[in-house]
Design a protein around this motif. Sequence first.
Motif, short mmCIF file in Angstrom:
data_model
loop_
_atom_site.label_atom_id
_atom_site.label_comp_id
_atom_site.label_asym_id
_atom_site.label_seq_id
_atom_site.Cartn_x
_atom_site.Cartn_y
_atom_site.Cartn_z
N LEU A 19 -10.22 -1.46 -0.14
CA LEU A 19 -8.92 -2.00 -0.54
C LEU A 19 -8.88 -3.53 -0.39
O LEU A 19 -8.36 -4.23 -1.25
CB LEU A 19 -7.81 -1.36 0.27
N TYR A 27 -1.58 -1.00 -4.22
CA TYR A 27 -2.73 -0.23 -3.77
C TYR A 27 -2.26 1.14 -3.28
O TYR A 27 -1.07 1.33 -2.99
CB TYR A 27 -3.46 -0.96 -2.65
N LEU A 64 0.84 -1.20 0.00
CA LEU A 64 0.00 0.00 0.00
C LEU A 64 0.87 1.24 0.00
O LEU A 64 1.71 1.43 0.89
CB LEU A 64 -0.91 0.01 1.23
N LYS A 111 -3.59 -0.85 -8.56
CA LYS A 111 -4.72 -1.74 -8.81
C LYS A 111 -6.02 -1.12 -8.33
O LYS A 111 -7.07 -1.26 -8.98
CB LYS A 111 -4.48 -3.08 -8.10
#
Length: 325
Positions: free
Chosen positions: A322, A189, A79, A232
């Motif tokens: 997420l 992410y 992330l 993504k």
Amino acid sequence: MADEDVATKAPESDAKEPSMVSTEDTPAQQGASMGEHCVTDRPSPTEGEKPTGEISKISDVEVYITKPSDYPHLPSKLLIFLSSGTGIHSKTNQLQADRYASEGFLVVMPDQFAGDPAPNSATDPNADESNPSMIEKVKMGFATTAKSFMVDMWLARQTPEKVLPLLRKVVEGAKEEFADAVANGGGVYAVGYCFGGKYVCLLGSELPDTVVHGQASKDEEQGMVKPGPLIKAGAIAHGTLITKEDLESIKSPISMACVENDQLFPDEIRTTGQKFMEENKIEHEVRVYSGVPHGFAVVGEYEDPKIRSSQQSAFDQMVEWLKAH
């Protein structure tokens, strides 16, 4: 409007010019593009909590990295955390990043300002701690114009041509360093707060290759290559500086936690972007929170229980999005 209104969710001269920074919360002054919550740590971080990550470097860019307690024994997802103007040395931002790590994400927060955080923020390494900070002077009624001017000048330095190449380097470097997390999540992410919200939108877009590498975009007819999104899926909270074009360029699934009547992210821009994403079947989610200040979603001590509740709801919204993607 309800406290958390799910607006849309698609499956698939001599006159003084207005400053770009507002000294108010929400609604902000007309024409403002940054608020106090974007450039200062307000309110104070929760007492007693200490960040659990560490400052490091990826691709020669300073980053704050925080990992799940059971990593690498259990799989994680990579992330990228993009902060407000206070940057990676802000305790508040570090604690917010740690919250995502506690949810199983391996979090990388890059210094997207390249050592140039918002001026006179509590975390500005160039600030003189022996004197009151600029924000304290503002609270006492002094230097409002000077502060606004300094923030405006700082914003003028933070352009996509400067920030995006830096973020690209970090994303590519992190993908290599944490290849296991990338493989587990099927990609990268990103989450963004305030200033960082705009760049989550851009990372989730098909940008001309020249822009990603730090060159100004001129005309699509020149045959510029548009690589796919670098992430993504993404999630943002009370974004600033976001344009209609930013929203209409998004290709990755995105969730937005927004503030009602937030002139730092005007309703007109938000609803126009929502309509475009719905018509073009871009997967998205928008929730509008009422009765909260811009910046409410970042950790901090609020006395108002409504704000505390909305803060938790926004975090849950972003984490669930997420994890679902």
